[in-house]
Design an enzyme around this catalytic site. Structure first.
Site, PDB file in Angstrom:
ATOM      1  N   SER A 142     -38.324  21.525 -10.718  1.00 44.36           N
ATOM      2  CA  SER A 142     -37.160  20.770 -10.828  1.00 44.36           C
ATOM      3  C   SER A 142     -36.678  20.809  -9.309  1.00 44.36           C
ATOM      4  O   SER A 142     -36.860  21.904  -8.713  1.00 44.36           O
ATOM      5  CB  SER A 142     -36.366  21.292 -11.862  1.00 44.36           C
ATOM      6  N   TYR A 186     -30.910  28.241 -15.901  1.00 43.91           N
ATOM      7  CA  TYR A 186     -32.169  27.300 -15.664  1.00 43.91           C
ATOM      8  C   TYR A 186     -32.559  27.184 -14.450  1.00 43.91           C
ATOM      9  O   TYR A 186     -33.652  27.252 -14.176  1.00 43.91           O
ATOM     10  CB  TYR A 186     -31.476  25.880 -16.138  1.00 43.91           C
TER      11      TYR A 186
HETATM   12  N1  NAP Z   1     -35.264  15.268 -17.523  1.00 40.88           N
HETATM   13  C1  NAP Z   1     -34.796  15.646 -16.166  1.00 40.88           C
HETATM   14  O1  NAP Z   1     -33.916  15.092 -15.804  1.00 40.88           O
HETATM   15  C2  NAP Z   1     -35.929  16.942 -15.496  1.00 40.88           C
HETATM   16  C3  NAP Z   1     -35.654  17.003 -13.956  1.00 40.88           C
HETATM   17  C4  NAP Z   1     -36.622  18.002 -13.302  1.00 40.88           C
HETATM   18  C5  NAP Z   1     -37.439  18.750 -14.377  1.00 40.88           C
HETATM   19  N2  NAP Z   1     -37.671  18.587 -15.339  1.00 40.88           N
HETATM   20  C6  NAP Z   1     -38.447  19.407 -16.172  1.00 40.88           C
HETATM   21  O2  NAP Z   1     -39.504  18.528 -16.732  1.00 40.88           O
HETATM   22  C7  NAP Z   1     -40.207  19.122 -17.933  1.00 40.88           C
HETATM   23  C8  NAP Z   1     -40.323  18.160 -19.171  1.00 40.88           C
HETATM   24  O3  NAP Z   1     -38.944  17.737 -19.114  1.00 40.88           O
HETATM   25  P1  NAP Z   1     -38.556  16.221 -19.998  1.00 40.88           P
HETATM   26  O4  NAP Z   1     -37.392  15.901 -19.213  1.00 40.88           O
HETATM   27  O5  NAP Z   1     -39.537  15.414 -20.192  1.00 40.88           O
HETATM   28  O6  NAP Z   1     -37.812  16.880 -21.431  1.00 40.88           O
HETATM   29  P2  NAP Z   1     -38.002  16.797 -22.944  1.00 40.88           P
HETATM   30  O7  NAP Z   1     -38.045  15.119 -23.191  1.00 40.88           O
HETATM   31  O8  NAP Z   1     -36.951  17.450 -23.689  1.00 40.88           O
HETATM   32  O9  NAP Z   1     -39.438  17.481 -23.251  1.00 40.88           O
HETATM   33  C9  NAP Z   1     -39.484  19.004 -23.181  1.00 40.88           C
HETATM   34  C10 NAP Z   1     -40.858  19.201 -23.556  1.00 40.88           C
HETATM   35  O10 NAP Z   1     -41.067  20.536 -23.831  1.00 40.88           O
HETATM   36  C11 NAP Z   1     -41.534  21.059 -24.837  1.00 40.88           C
HETATM   37  N3  NAP Z   1     -41.151  22.283 -25.300  1.00 40.88           N
HETATM   38  C12 NAP Z   1     -39.759  22.880 -25.249  1.00 40.88           C
HETATM   39  N4  NAP Z   1     -39.934  24.089 -25.570  1.00 40.88           N
HETATM   40  C13 NAP Z   1     -41.238  24.423 -25.904  1.00 40.88           C
HETATM   41  C14 NAP Z   1     -41.864  25.863 -26.188  1.00 40.88           C
HETATM   42  N5  NAP Z   1     -41.005  26.798 -26.592  1.00 40.88           N
HETATM   43  N6  NAP Z   1     -43.094  25.536 -26.090  1.00 40.88           N
HETATM   44  C15 NAP Z   1     -43.718  24.487 -26.104  1.00 40.88           C
HETATM   45  N7  NAP Z   1     -43.093  23.429 -25.785  1.00 40.88           N
HETATM   46  C16 NAP Z   1     -41.795  23.368 -25.679  1.00 40.88           C
HETATM   47  C17 NAP Z   1     -40.903  20.124 -25.996  1.00 40.88           C
HETATM   48  O11 NAP Z   1     -41.784  19.905 -27.225  1.00 40.88           O
HETATM   49  P3  NAP Z   1     -41.431  20.496 -28.583  1.00 40.88           P
HETATM   50  O12 NAP Z   1     -39.835  20.277 -28.766  1.00 40.88           O
HETATM   51  O13 NAP Z   1     -42.135  19.617 -29.468  1.00 40.88           O
HETATM   52  O14 NAP Z   1     -41.770  21.797 -28.442  1.00 40.88           O
HETATM   53  C18 NAP Z   1     -41.106  18.720 -25.144  1.00 40.88           C
HETATM   54  O15 NAP Z   1     -42.463  18.077 -25.542  1.00 40.88           O
HETATM   55  C19 NAP Z   1     -39.451  20.251 -18.109  1.00 40.88           C
HETATM   56  O16 NAP Z   1     -39.907  21.568 -17.569  1.00 40.88           O
HETATM   57  C20 NAP Z   1     -38.167  20.060 -17.465  1.00 40.88           C
HETATM   58  O17 NAP Z   1     -37.210  21.356 -17.155  1.00 40.88           O
HETATM   59  C21 NAP Z   1     -36.690  17.639 -16.009  1.00 40.88           C
END
Ligand code: NAP
Length: 254
Positions: free
Chosen positions: A137, A150
């Protein structure tokens, strides 16, 4: 055709990555905790895909899931690509943070990816090829208020990935990082809801605020992140880091 294991594939960036890789003809193992969402995703893909229940914070869950994944992968050339995308963001002022919050953030955002790399890199090194993309991120590169745990976990992931990519030099295995700013996913929607409760502002106002915080002045789409992940997996140099800030549209994500 390459077989890719994607964590956090039940939602957001992970699901978009599964769709992009499958559309490009690759086989996908879609891992997360919510089986129903994974099954819905895999059913919607044209190519071969395996839904896989895995909690990246639980070493026992990882090893039994990897047994299932390796059995599936055996007849399909093995797991050649890994996308460590599972993650979660919780906010709290540092004056109210506690041990449990810090542990949760490190477990899911750092140790999960570390465990998967430690499990799969030996096979990749033995085979002399493979690629890993870790979804960190912009919070892995800079500090943001109210998300100190985080940020620390994402900085840990960036540092760990850089060290491992140095070790992978000359071993034929490539390790890359993608560091997006705010992306339009359920994670961001949940943060907006929480901010709305705290500030009395509407989620729409706050959404416009978050978009304006991105250097490009807009939220990034999950498809744009997926495009970058796909190109890092297929042709990224070992040690690549792509910071996505919404300034330039990427691939077909716009
Ligand atoms: N959204 C943003 O603005 C942003 C910006 C920079 C980086 N990111 C990063 O991008 C990645 C994806 O985020 P997203 O925005 O797509 O969020 P999201 O839609 O909330 O997806 C998060 C995913 O992680 C899985 N997850 C959470 N806890 C888990 C665990 N203990 N074991 C296995 N899977 C787990 C969830 O699946 P389940 O709940 O089914 O397990 C879900 O599929 C993350 O690493 C986040 O930090 C996001």
């Amino acid at each position: 055709m390459t077989l890719t294991l994607i964590t956090g594939a039940s939602s957001g960036i992970g699901a978009a990555t599964a769709r992009a890789l499958s559309a490009a003809g690759h086989i996908v193992i879609a891992a997360a905790r919510r089986l129903e969402s994974l099954e819905g995703l895999c059913d919607s893909l044209e190519g071969e895909a395996l839904p896989l229940v895995m909690d990246v914070t639980d070493p026992g869950s990882i090893s039994s899931a990897l047994e299932e994944a390796q059995a599936f992968a055996e007849a399909r050339g093995g797991i050649e690509w890994l996308v460590n995308n599972a993650g979660a963001a919780e906010s709290a002022p540092v004056t109210k943070a506690d041990e449990a919050l810090a542990a949760r953030m490190m477990e899911v955002n750092f140790h999960g990816a570390r465990r998967l790399m430690e499990a799969l890199l030996p096979g990749m090194v033995r085979g002399g090829s493979g690629a890993v993309v870790n979804v960190a991120s912009s919070a892995g590169l800079a500090g943001y208020a109210y998300v100190s745990a985080y940020c620390a976990a994402k900085h840990a992931l960036v540092g760990y990935s850089r060290a491992v990519s140095a070790e992978m030099e000359s071993k034929g295995v490539r390790v890359g990082l993608v560091c997006p700013h705010y992306v339009d996913t359920p994670m961001t929607a949940a943060s907006l809801e929480k901010m709305a409760q705290k500030t009395q502002k509407s989620p729409e106002e706050l959404r416009a605020f978050l978009a304006s915080e991105n250097p490009g002045g807009r939220l990034i789409t999950p498809e744009e992140v997926a495009d970058v992940i796909h190109s890092l997996l297929s042709e990224g140099a070992n040690g690549s880091l792509v910071e996505l800030d919404g300034s330039e549209p990427v691939g077909n994500g716009e």
